[in-house]
Design a protein around this motif. Structure first.
Motif, short mmCIF file in Angstrom:
data_model
loop_
_atom_site.label_atom_id
_atom_site.label_comp_id
_atom_site.label_asym_id
_atom_site.label_seq_id
_atom_site.Cartn_x
_atom_site.Cartn_y
_atom_site.Cartn_z
N ARG A 138 0.97 -1.33 -0.06
CA ARG A 138 -0.07 0.15 0.09
C ARG A 138 0.88 1.27 0.14
NH1 ARG A 138 -4.57 -1.54 4.65
NH2 ARG A 138 -5.61 -3.35 3.58
N VAL A 139 1.93 1.38 0.86
CA VAL A 139 2.76 2.44 0.98
C VAL A 139 3.62 2.52 -0.44
CG1 VAL A 139 4.89 3.26 2.08
CG2 VAL A 139 3.20 2.48 3.48
N ASP A 140 4.15 1.60 -1.04
CA ASP A 140 4.90 1.52 -2.27
C ASP A 140 3.76 2.36 -3.50
OD1 ASP A 140 7.05 0.78 -1.11
OD2 ASP A 140 6.92 -1.28 -1.84
N ALA A 141 2.68 1.91 -3.41
CA ALA A 141 1.61 2.34 -4.50
C ALA A 141 1.31 3.58 -4.35
CB ALA A 141 0.14 1.61 -4.46
N GLU A 142 1.13 4.23 -3.03
CA GLU A 142 1.05 5.64 -2.84
C GLU A 142 2.17 6.32 -3.05
OE1 GLU A 142 -1.16 9.23 -1.82
OE2 GLU A 142 -1.74 7.05 -2.48
N VAL A 143 3.44 5.97 -2.93
CA VAL A 143 4.75 6.63 -3.18
C VAL A 143 4.87 6.80 -4.53
CG1 VAL A 143 7.29 6.25 -3.22
CG2 VAL A 143 5.97 5.81 -1.06
N GLU A 144 4.56 5.65 -5.38
CA GLU A 144 4.33 5.57 -7.06
C GLU A 144 3.42 6.73 -7.34
OE1 GLU A 144 3.73 1.84 -8.97
OE2 GLU A 144 5.16 1.01 -7.69
N ARG A 145 2.41 7.02 -6.73
CA ARG A 145 1.51 7.82 -7.26
C ARG A 145 1.93 9.22 -6.86
NH1 ARG A 145 -2.12 11.34 -5.73
NH2 ARG A 145 -1.95 11.12 -3.58
N LEU A 146 2.52 9.55 -5.81
CA LEU A 146 3.08 10.75 -5.52
C LEU A 146 4.24 11.20 -6.33
CD1 LEU A 146 2.67 10.46 -1.52
CD2 LEU A 146 1.53 11.98 -2.97
N VAL A 147 5.03 10.33 -6.55
CA VAL A 147 6.26 10.50 -7.59
C VAL A 147 5.74 11.10 -8.85
CG1 VAL A 147 8.17 9.49 -8.65
CG2 VAL A 147 7.91 9.26 -6.42
N ARG A 148 4.76 10.35 -9.47
CA ARG A 148 4.20 10.75 -10.70
C ARG A 148 3.66 12.20 -10.41
NH1 ARG A 148 1.99 5.60 -10.53
NH2 ARG A 148 -0.06 6.33 -10.16
N ALA A 149 3.12 12.56 -9.34
CA ALA A 149 2.53 13.92 -9.01
C ALA A 149 3.81 14.87 -8.81
CB ALA A 149 1.55 13.75 -7.94
N GLY A 150 5.04 14.73 -8.61
CA GLY A 150 5.87 15.46 -8.56
C GLY A 150 6.90 15.42 -7.24
N ALA A 151 6.21 14.44 -6.45
CA ALA A 151 7.38 14.40 -5.32
C ALA A 151 8.49 13.48 -5.31
CB ALA A 151 6.41 13.80 -4.23
#
Length: 103
Positions: free
Chosen positions: A61-74
């Motif tokens: 779950r954490v890794d999926a959210e991290v991937e989403r946030l990286v795509r958003a610019g984090a």
């Protein structure tokens, strides 16, 4: 304070607990860039409770959210994980360098 009563320097961007139990968190832009460590630190909790969710599920779950946030610019700062420890988190930074953890 209702939005139409905001004073000088206040902002209208905030998040609130839909159940009305938690505090309202206000976001205010400032002209200065980040020059020192954050004055506050947010944990974005997406993994679930340790008592209820296995570590591997929380990691996914954490890794999926991290991937989403990286795509958003984090960006990823570091992964907080040690063998034998029932904890997993990823320290991240927003595009302006403000750090937060995804847990």
């Amino acid at each position: 304070m209702p939005e139409d009563e905001l004073g000088e320097g206040d902002c209208s961007d905030s998040i609130i607990d839909p159940e009305g139990h938690g505090p309202r968190i206000w976001f205010q832009q400032v002209p200065e860039g980040k020059v020192v460590k954050n004055r506050f630190h947010l944990d974005v909790k997406v993994g679930g409770r340790r008592e209820e969710v296995p570590l591997e599920t929380r990691k996914a779950r954490v890794d999926a959210e991290v991937e989403r946030l990286v795509r958003a610019g984090a960006s990823v700062v570091r992964v907080l994980s040690q063998p034998g420890v029932d904890h997993y988190a990823v320290a991240m930074a927003d595009p302006e360098g403000n750090e937060f953890d995804v847990v």
